[in-house]
Scaffold this motif. Structure first.
Motif, PDB file in Angstrom:
ATOM      1  N   GLU A 205       0.834  -1.205   0.000  1.00 37.76           N
ATOM      2  CA  GLU A 205       0.000   0.000   0.000  1.00 37.76           C
ATOM      3  C   GLU A 205       0.869   1.255   0.000  1.00 37.76           C
ATOM      4  N   TYR A 206       1.924   1.223   0.812  1.00 38.64           N
ATOM      5  CA  TYR A 206       2.801   2.394   0.872  1.00 38.64           C
ATOM      6  C   TYR A 206       3.570   2.582  -0.431  1.00 38.64           C
ATOM      7  N   SER A 207       3.930   1.449  -1.076  1.00 36.98           N
ATOM      8  CA  SER A 207       4.630   1.560  -2.364  1.00 36.98           C
ATOM      9  C   SER A 207       3.710   2.135  -3.443  1.00 36.98           C
ATOM     10  N   ASN A 208       2.388   1.956  -3.238  1.00 38.89           N
ATOM     11  CA  ASN A 208       1.412   2.550  -4.170  1.00 38.89           C
ATOM     12  C   ASN A 208       0.992   3.949  -3.734  1.00 38.89           C
ATOM     13  N   LYS A 209       1.777   4.504  -2.767  1.00 46.02           N
ATOM     14  CA  LYS A 209       1.582   5.872  -2.279  1.00 46.02           C
ATOM     15  C   LYS A 209       0.276   6.055  -1.503  1.00 46.02           C
ATOM     16  N   ASN A 210      -0.233   4.935  -0.965  1.00 51.78           N
ATOM     17  CA  ASN A 210      -1.406   5.024  -0.101  1.00 51.78           C
ATOM     18  C   ASN A 210      -0.918   5.140   1.349  1.00 51.78           C
ATOM     19  N   ASN A 234       5.518   7.327   6.902  1.00 49.65           N
ATOM     20  CA  ASN A 234       5.243   8.700   7.330  1.00 49.65           C
ATOM     21  C   ASN A 234       6.272   9.672   6.762  1.00 49.65           C
ATOM     22  N   ASP A 235       7.545   9.210   6.763  1.00 49.88           N
ATOM     23  CA  ASP A 235       8.599  10.061   6.199  1.00 49.88           C
ATOM     24  C   ASP A 235       8.393  10.287   4.714  1.00 49.88           C
ATOM     25  N   LEU A 236       7.988   9.200   4.013  1.00 49.53           N
ATOM     26  CA  LEU A 236       7.734   9.340   2.575  1.00 49.53           C
ATOM     27  C   LEU A 236       6.557  10.272   2.313  1.00 49.53           C
ATOM     28  N   ASP A 237       5.527  10.136   3.179  1.00 47.86           N
ATOM     29  CA  ASP A 237       4.371  11.021   3.034  1.00 47.86           C
ATOM     30  C   ASP A 237       4.785  12.474   3.255  1.00 47.86           C
ATOM     31  N   SER A 238       5.601  12.682   4.304  1.00 44.17           N
ATOM     32  CA  SER A 238       6.093  14.037   4.579  1.00 44.17           C
ATOM     33  C   SER A 238       6.988  14.521   3.454  1.00 44.17           C
ATOM     34  N   LEU A 239       7.794  13.583   2.926  1.00 44.93           N
ATOM     35  CA  LEU A 239       8.696  13.943   1.836  1.00 44.93           C
ATOM     36  C   LEU A 239       7.911  14.388   0.603  1.00 44.93           C
ATOM     37  N   GLU A 240       6.817  13.675   0.343  1.00 42.18           N
ATOM     38  CA  GLU A 240       5.989  14.066  -0.811  1.00 42.18           C
ATOM     39  C   GLU A 240       5.376  15.445  -0.588  1.00 42.18           C
TER      40      GLU A 240
END
Length: 467
Positions: A205-210, A234-240
């Motif tokens: 799910e996280y790899s699909n940006k969910n 969470n870091d990836l979400d913040s990074l985006e």
């Protein structure tokens, strides 16, 4: 084509193999085990019994103290007790006793080795004993002469049936063991496989940006792994979010001066702006061009810091002298706003170990900020203080200050407080981010204290040169 089993299939296969090995293995090898044990025990029991019979009865029999009838009775009792068949034969093979009451025959006519072999298993005497049997033979000697042999027989089918019965008595334990194996595999599935599947699904799910996906996860062996993946998400979400903000901010900061440059240039070409006003608007175009150049330089510096982890060229230098040189660069700006720069040094010369070029960059950014946000005709105080093996450098202004809720964000790239936007026309929002990167690269700290409409103070540390 490669066929790969997933972990669930592997667990099920290993469970089935374990049960097959336990149940089928015990069915086949358990009986064999007890059969071999019974053969060994029977051989030992029969041999000891025959030895006792030969010793107890041979003297009486050969001295005519014990007749054939009495001997037959004694041997019948032993045969019944040991559930066996007893044969008594002379040395020439002629049988003189059989506990099963068969006709007396010559055993050598059936098998020449039946009497001489101490132990025999799975043998037959076709025409006399057709069923396979185990036999133990014991020689009878008297007056140093071989008088005959006594043979004790047990049928192989009896041994196998007894072994099978013993094996069957263990089946409740095998059932319990099978249940235990099942429970172990259920435990492994619940405690290991299910969490792994949850983590695997969450990772997909996280790899699909969910990044909004939440996985219910109780504390267990994989809680640390899940927490780590969750932190990465969470870091990836913040990074985006940061990336979107970065693109938005840089687009805005580039678009604004470009729009001004294009607009004034077109106006001068088509005659909207009169020739006598060209000089004024060319100055504005130059101002916006310098702003673009500064933004580009800052972006390159940030990129270099990210790509090579801010390599340092350490040397020893006097930080007081460096501060004086940096202040001289802003003499014109200070005169414009009637600012007074006060230098407060604890000692005339204070030597530090750092990257001179990068510390000059830090001082430039901090002094530049202090000048931009100071009120006219106010003071800027720059000081150095010695504390053990550290030198603390402070840049303090009497300006507009920073709102409390914005202090933690000033280190973010492109961040500008609302109160600064009106005054910081040429700012890129990258200066303090660069300062933070440089100080962190020195493994030192930088702090800020600020009060609205009172002023702001930045303080950073550097290692003192050992004397």
């Amino acid at each position: 084509m490669h066929f790969r089993l997933n972990i669930t299939a592997k667990l099920i296969i290993s469970y089935v193999i374990s049960l097959i090995f336990l149940i089928f293995g015990w069915s086949v090898f358990g009986t064999r085990f007890f059969e071999h044990k019974l053969i060994k025990d029977t051989n030992s029991t029969f041999y000891n019994s025959l030895s006792g019979v030969a010793d107890n009865y041979k003297k009486g029999y050969y001295n005519n103290l014990l007749n054939s009838a009495d001997l037959s009775i004694e041997l019948d009792i032993i045969s019944d007790y040991l559930d066996s068949r007893i044969l008594l034969a002379k040395s020439d093979g002629t049988m003189i006793y059989d506990s099963h009451g068969s006709s007396y025959v010559n055993l050598f006519s059936y098998d020449n080795d039946i009497l001489s072999d101490l132990y025999s298993y799975n043998v037959r005497l076709p025409g006399f004993i057709d069923e396979p049997f185990l036999s133990v033979s014991y020689p009878i000697t008297y007056d140093m002469k071989l008088r005959g042999h006594i043979v004790m027989i047990k049928y192989c089918s009896d041994i196998f049936d007894e072994a099978d019965a013993i094996n069957a008595s263990y089946w409740p334990y095998i059932t319990a063991a099978s249940l235990l194996v099942t429970l172990i595999y259920i435990y492994l599935y619940i405690r290991i496989l299910l969490p792994l599947k949850k983590i695997s699904y969450a990772a997909k799910e996280y790899s699909n940006k969910n990044f909004s996906y939440e996985c219910s996860f109780r504390a267990g062996e994989f809680s640390e792994l899940y927490n780590a993946i969750n932190c990465i998400a969470n870091d990836l979400d913040s990074l985006e979010d940061e990336q979107r903000k970065f693109i938005s901010n840089i687009s805005h900061d580039f678009r604004s001066p470009l729009t001004s440059i294009r607009g004034y240039t077109e106006a001068m070409i088509d005659g909207t702006i009169s020739p006598e006003m060209n000089k004024k608007y060319l100055k504005i175009i130059l101002f916006e061009t310098e702003r673009l150049a500064k933004l580009t330089t800052s972006l390159l510096e940030i990129n270099n810091m990210d790509s090579r982890a801010t390599s340092l060229d350490l040397s020893s230098f006097d930080i007081n002298t460096t501060i004086k040189q940096s202040v001289e660069c802003f003499e014109g700006s200070c005169k414009e706003k009637l600012l007074h720069v006060k230098l407060v040094f604890e000692e005339p010369n204070t030597y530090v170990v750092a990257d001179l070029g990068k510390i000059q960059q830090v001082l430039y950014n901090l002094i530049d900020n202090a000048i931009k946000f100071s009120h006219n005709n106010s003071d800027i105080i720059i000081s150095t203080t010695i504390r053990n093996e550290k030198i603390f450098i402070s840049v303090k202004d009497s300006g507009i200050g920073i709102p409390k809720e914005c202090i933690s964000k000033i280190w973010d790239r492109f961040y500008k407080t609302d109160v600064s936007r009106g005054k910081d026309k040429k700012g890129t929002g990258l200066g303090l981010s660069i300062v933070k990167e440089i100080i962190n690269a020195h493994n030192e700290n930088i702090n800020v204290t600020s009060t609205l409409d009172v002023g702001t103070e930045f303080t950073f540390s550097l290692p003192r040169k050992s004397m």
